[in-house]
Design a protein around this motif. Structure first.
Motif, PDB file in Angstrom:
ATOM      1  N   ARG A  68     -17.706   8.494   9.583  1.00 50.82           N
ATOM      2  CA  ARG A  68     -19.065   8.525  10.102  1.00 50.82           C
ATOM      3  C   ARG A  68     -19.247   7.376  11.090  1.00 50.82           C
ATOM      4  NH1 ARG A  68     -24.569   7.534   6.549  1.00 50.82           N
ATOM      5  NH2 ARG A  68     -26.071   7.902   8.235  1.00 50.82           N
ATOM      6  N   LEU A  69     -19.747   7.691  12.305  1.00 50.84           N
ATOM      7  CA  LEU A  69     -20.022   6.691  13.333  1.00 50.84           C
ATOM      8  C   LEU A  69     -21.513   6.627  13.567  1.00 50.84           C
ATOM      9  CD1 LEU A  69     -17.200   7.564  15.905  1.00 50.84           C
ATOM     10  CD2 LEU A  69     -17.166   5.817  14.109  1.00 50.84           C
ATOM     11  N   THR A  70     -22.028   5.407  13.671  1.00 52.69           N
ATOM     12  CA  THR A  70     -23.460   5.197  13.874  1.00 52.69           C
ATOM     13  C   THR A  70     -23.642   4.132  14.941  1.00 52.69           C
ATOM     14  OG1 THR A  70     -23.842   5.682  11.543  1.00 52.69           O
ATOM     15  CG2 THR A  70     -25.655   4.700  12.759  1.00 52.69           C
ATOM     16  N   LEU A  71     -24.463   4.448  15.951  1.00 53.98           N
ATOM     17  CA  LEU A  71     -24.798   3.482  16.997  1.00 53.98           C
ATOM     18  C   LEU A  71     -26.224   3.012  16.753  1.00 53.98           C
ATOM     19  CD1 LEU A  71     -23.743   2.111  19.581  1.00 53.98           C
ATOM     20  CD2 LEU A  71     -24.816   3.961  20.897  1.00 53.98           C
ATOM     21  N   ILE A  72     -26.385   1.699  16.647  1.00 51.84           N
ATOM     22  CA  ILE A  72     -27.664   1.115  16.230  1.00 51.84           C
ATOM     23  C   ILE A  72     -28.120   0.149  17.304  1.00 51.84           C
ATOM     24  CG2 ILE A  72     -28.838  -0.193  14.444  1.00 51.84           C
ATOM     25  CD1 ILE A  72     -26.501   0.678  12.569  1.00 51.84           C
ATOM     26  N   ALA A  73     -29.392   0.267  17.687  1.00 52.88           N
ATOM     27  CA  ALA A  73     -29.987  -0.631  18.686  1.00 52.88           C
ATOM     28  C   ALA A  73     -30.228  -2.001  18.068  1.00 52.88           C
ATOM     29  CB  ALA A  73     -31.284  -0.027  19.213  1.00 52.88           C
ATOM     30  N   ILE A 121     -18.013   2.466   2.335  1.00 48.38           N
ATOM     31  CA  ILE A 121     -17.664   1.158   2.896  1.00 48.38           C
ATOM     32  C   ILE A 121     -18.110   1.175   4.361  1.00 48.38           C
ATOM     33  CG2 ILE A 121     -15.795  -0.398   3.509  1.00 48.38           C
ATOM     34  CD1 ILE A 121     -14.280   0.582   1.120  1.00 48.38           C
ATOM     35  N   ASN A 122     -18.876   0.178   4.750  1.00 49.01           N
ATOM     36  CA  ASN A 122     -19.440   0.112   6.092  1.00 49.01           C
ATOM     37  C   ASN A 122     -18.888  -1.114   6.822  1.00 49.01           C
ATOM     38  OD1 ASN A 122     -21.563   2.301   5.648  1.00 49.01           O
ATOM     39  ND2 ASN A 122     -22.064   0.835   4.036  1.00 49.01           N
ATOM     40  N   CYS A 123     -18.449  -0.910   8.072  1.00 54.51           N
ATOM     41  CA  CYS A 123     -18.030  -2.006   8.939  1.00 54.51           C
ATOM     42  C   CYS A 123     -18.809  -1.895  10.251  1.00 54.51           C
ATOM     43  CB  CYS A 123     -16.531  -1.953   9.214  1.00 54.51           C
ATOM     44  SG  CYS A 123     -15.522  -2.347   7.781  1.00 54.51           S
ATOM     45  N   ALA A 124     -19.325  -3.000  10.760  1.00 56.49           N
ATOM     46  CA  ALA A 124     -20.151  -2.997  11.971  1.00 56.49           C
ATOM     47  C   ALA A 124     -19.632  -4.045  12.952  1.00 56.49           C
ATOM     48  CB  ALA A 124     -21.611  -3.258  11.615  1.00 56.49           C
ATOM     49  N   LEU A 125     -19.804  -3.741  14.270  1.00 59.93           N
ATOM     50  CA  LEU A 125     -19.332  -4.642  15.326  1.00 59.93           C
ATOM     51  C   LEU A 125     -20.376  -4.673  16.439  1.00 59.93           C
ATOM     52  CD1 LEU A 125     -16.947  -6.356  16.423  1.00 59.93           C
ATOM     53  CD2 LEU A 125     -16.148  -4.264  17.563  1.00 59.93           C
ATOM     54  N   GLY A 130     -25.037  -5.098  23.578  1.00 59.39           N
ATOM     55  CA  GLY A 130     -26.074  -5.534  22.638  1.00 59.39           C
ATOM     56  C   GLY A 130     -26.286  -4.594  21.471  1.00 59.39           C
ATOM     57  N   ASN A 131     -25.785  -3.359  21.567  1.00 60.31           N
ATOM     58  CA  ASN A 131     -25.914  -2.435  20.442  1.00 60.31           C
ATOM     59  C   ASN A 131     -24.863  -2.760  19.379  1.00 60.31           C
ATOM     60  OD1 ASN A 131     -28.004  -1.037  21.661  1.00 60.31           O
ATOM     61  ND2 ASN A 131     -26.588   0.314  22.780  1.00 60.31           N
ATOM     62  N   VAL A 132     -25.055  -2.135  18.206  1.00 54.70           N
ATOM     63  CA  VAL A 132     -24.131  -2.335  17.091  1.00 54.70           C
ATOM     64  C   VAL A 132     -23.497  -0.993  16.767  1.00 54.70           C
ATOM     65  CG1 VAL A 132     -23.898  -2.936  14.662  1.00 54.70           C
ATOM     66  CG2 VAL A 132     -25.423  -4.272  16.131  1.00 54.70           C
ATOM     67  N   LEU A 133     -22.167  -0.984  16.709  1.00 46.90           N
ATOM     68  CA  LEU A 133     -21.430   0.212  16.322  1.00 46.90           C
ATOM     69  C   LEU A 133     -20.964   0.043  14.877  1.00 46.90           C
ATOM     70  CD1 LEU A 133     -20.148   2.935  16.991  1.00 46.90           C
ATOM     71  CD2 LEU A 133     -18.106   1.670  17.778  1.00 46.90           C
ATOM     72  N   ARG A 134     -21.299   1.040  14.069  1.00 47.33           N
ATOM     73  CA  ARG A 134     -20.908   0.989  12.656  1.00 47.33           C
ATOM     74  C   ARG A 134     -20.076   2.204  12.307  1.00 47.33           C
ATOM     75  NH1 ARG A 134     -25.377   1.835   8.103  1.00 47.33           N
ATOM     76  NH2 ARG A 134     -25.048   3.988   8.841  1.00 47.33           N
ATOM     77  N   VAL A 135     -19.032   1.973  11.551  1.00 42.58           N
ATOM     78  CA  VAL A 135     -18.207   3.056  11.047  1.00 42.58           C
ATOM     79  C   VAL A 135     -18.260   3.018   9.529  1.00 42.58           C
ATOM     80  CG1 VAL A 135     -16.119   1.649  11.140  1.00 42.58           C
ATOM     81  CG2 VAL A 135     -15.921   4.143  11.059  1.00 42.58           C
ATOM     82  N   SER A 136     -18.458   4.188   8.896  1.00 44.55           N
ATOM     83  CA  SER A 136     -18.579   4.279   7.428  1.00 44.55           C
ATOM     84  C   SER A 136     -17.593   5.302   6.906  1.00 44.55           C
ATOM     85  CB  SER A 136     -20.006   4.688   7.030  1.00 44.55           C
ATOM     86  OG  SER A 136     -20.953   3.793   7.563  1.00 44.55           O
TER      87      SER A 136
END
Length: 561
Positions: A68-73, A121-125, A130-136
């Motif tokens: 799962r990929l999530t792009l967060i502002a 398990i979540n990892c974010a970068l 300026g956005n945050v990319l998270r992979v779960s």
């Protein structure tokens, strides 16, 4: 012994295997979790440049069929998610991995996802824009891991159990076979299958000779014991070292309810309760035991004393003492203490509560007399309860200070009627005194209390418009005092208990009616003090009559000197 050795070997083997498997699983699960987190961090580093340049379209292609990929502002709003509509997702600013990424750190967390209903398990970068990319990624739970391994684990356990069982069986049989072949009737140390058993066999041989000698001595003394113990009220039994009954008295046969003489029988085979057998076993093993046991509806104190000759157990002496009445008195004493504590606590709690309210200034000046009256009423209730308890204590211990003197029973009735006249009027109950003067030798204070309590109960438990009749006189049996009412009556099943301390037929109305619950108990003990009998006749809905029958010897001339 064979069974215990077999069980011990088998259980130790299986327990060791189970602990090893559990330890292995406990190490394996965190290892998988750490490996998965490292892989997710590597995937983030790979996807970060494409996420900045390609945006959501790149992430959609990269996340197809994968994690799962999530792009967060920066403000926590979800810009893109491969598994859910971003518009329906809540703000992620409070997520641990997002906060860590925004702070310039490698964001990582493990939690139970409400969206996916799985542990992830979540990892974010933090990206360069300026956005945050998270992979779960979903992690295998400990339960799932165990389920995947359950079949091979069960196979290993089953195989191990079979092998351990065969080995334990052969080893236990080999160890115990020589022991089972020992001739305990003629133990010879030279025939000991194991060197360590030679001392035991020597001791057995020596003990056997001593027991034989002691048995002969006990038989010679048996007649002497019988002459001494036959007149004892206590039960007395003498056992040999094996537990066989060598001697007993009639008290033991009576307490144990034996249909035939137990001499020659083993005490453990008399068919008695386990409470009797257990202390006997302990005594036969050399321990002094004192135990309270139930025997055929009676409570007996058992004293089991081992008898030694030198350092060898020669036998056991059992003494049974019937303590049924003592136990009943102790139970009554404990019940009385509990009831007294309860009865004392109620008014004390009320007094304490009212006093606390008054001390806090929460009572208007106009209500102070009312609350003071409550305190006075509760304190009077306490005083009356203490007086009743003291009177019962005096009657129980036969420590009444007043000396018996001539007392007119009719005068006692009139005094009680005068004192209770206001209460009778308040209850709309007619109070009548009939009969004639009859003088007995007694204590006026106790008799007044007895009559007062009977009259008070007759008024309290009466119906509006009812009546109470007090009568004094004499018949062929002697002086008689009777209190009759037309009240609610007492059901037959309560007749035997109404004279017990604090016993109430209807406990739900005890507080409304009042009283200490000791009135009829004082009547009962006061009657016993005067050697009088108490008769109770009562029919529910009709009324109650309590009659005190004094012995003829208590009557004195009508005009005492």
């Amino acid at each position: 012994m064979t069974k215990r050795i077999f069980q011990s070997i088998l259980l130790v083997t299986l327990a060791s295997l189970a602990v090893s498997l559990a330890f292995f699983t406990a190490i394996l699960f965190p290892y998988f979790e750490n490996r998965l987190a490292d892989e997710l961090a590597q995937e983030l580093a790979y996807l970060a440049p494409g996420a900045v340049s390609g945006g959501s379209e790149y992430l959609r292609q990269a996340g197809a069929g994968g994690n799962r990929l999530t792009l967060i502002a920066p403000d926590g709003s979800v810009l893109f998610d491969t598994t859910a509509d971003p518009a329906g997702l809540e703000n992620h600013a409070d997520r641990q991995e997002v906060q860590q990424a925004l702070a310039g750190q490698a964001g990582r967390s493990v939690r139970y996802s409400k969206t996916l209903d799985k542990k992830t398990i979540n990892c974010a970068l933090l990206l360069s824009d300026g956005n945050v990319l998270r992979v779960s990624s979903t992690q295998y739970t400990g339960f799932a891991l165990l389920l995947s391994l359950i079949q091979p684990m069960l196979m290993v356990l089953a195989l191990t159990a079979v092998l351990a069982g065969l080995y334990a069986y052969r080893l236990s049989r080999r160890l115990t076979r020589p022991l089972n072949e020992i001739d305990l009737e003629h133990p010879q140390p030279s025939q000991a299958p194991y060197e360590e058993l030679a001392p035991l066999l020597r001791r057995l041989a020596h003990q056997k000779r001593q027991i034989k000698s002691q048995m002969q001595e006990l038989q010679r003394q048996q007649q002497q014991f019988e002459a001494i113990t036959e007149n004892m009220q206590e039960g007395f039994l003498v056992l040999d070292a094996a537990g066989s009954v060598l001697s007993h008295n009639s008290g033991a046969a009576r307490l144990l309810n034996l249909s035939s003489p137990p001499t020659g029988k083993n005490a453990l085979e008399l068919g008695l309760c386990e409470e009797f057998s257990q202390p006997v076993r302990q005594a036969l093993s050399g321990d002094h035991v004192e135990s309270l046991i139930p025997l055929h509806g009676r409570q007996c104190q058992l004293f089991a004393n081992p008898v030694f000759q030198g350092d060898q157990l020669a036998g056991t002496v059992l003494v049974l003492v019937d303590v049924t009445e003592q136990q009943q008195r102790e139970a009554l004493r404990r019940e009385f203490s509990a009831n007294v504590s309860h009865e004392l606590k109620t008014p004390l709690t009320s007094i304490s509560g009212i006093a606390e309210i008054m001390r806090g200034g929460l009572v208007p000046p106009g209500d102070v007399p009312h609350f003071a009256g409550k305190i006075y009423d509760e304190s009077q209730r306490l005083i009356q309860l203490v007086q009743d308890i003291l009177r019962l204590s005096q009657l129980d211990e036969d420590s009444v200070l007043e000396k018996p003197q001539p007392v007119d029973l009719m005068a006692c009735l009139r005094r009680a009627a005068d004192q209770l006249a206001p209460a009778a009027r308040a209850q709309n109950v007619q109070l009548a005194v009939r009969g004639g003067s009859v003088w007995i030798q007694g204590v006026a204070a106790i008799l007044d209390e007895m009559v007062f309590n009977l009259c008070e109960n007759a008024i309290k438990y009466n119906r509006p418009g009812g009546s109470v009749e007090l009568w004094a006189g004499a018949d062929v049996r002697g002086p008689v005092l009777t209190v009759s009412d037309t009240g609610i009556g007492i059901p037959p099943e309560h007749h035997a208990r109404v004279f017990e301390r604090f016993y109430r037929v209807d406990k739900s109305h005890s507080k409304e009616i009042g009283g200490t619950g000791l009135g009829l108990s004082i009547v009962k003990h006061g009657a016993a003090f005067h050697h009088a009998q108490v008769e109770l006749e009562s029919t529910p809905g009709v009324g109650t009559t309590v009659r005190l029958l004094f012995p003829a010897s208590a009557q004195v001339p009508a005009e005492p000197l």
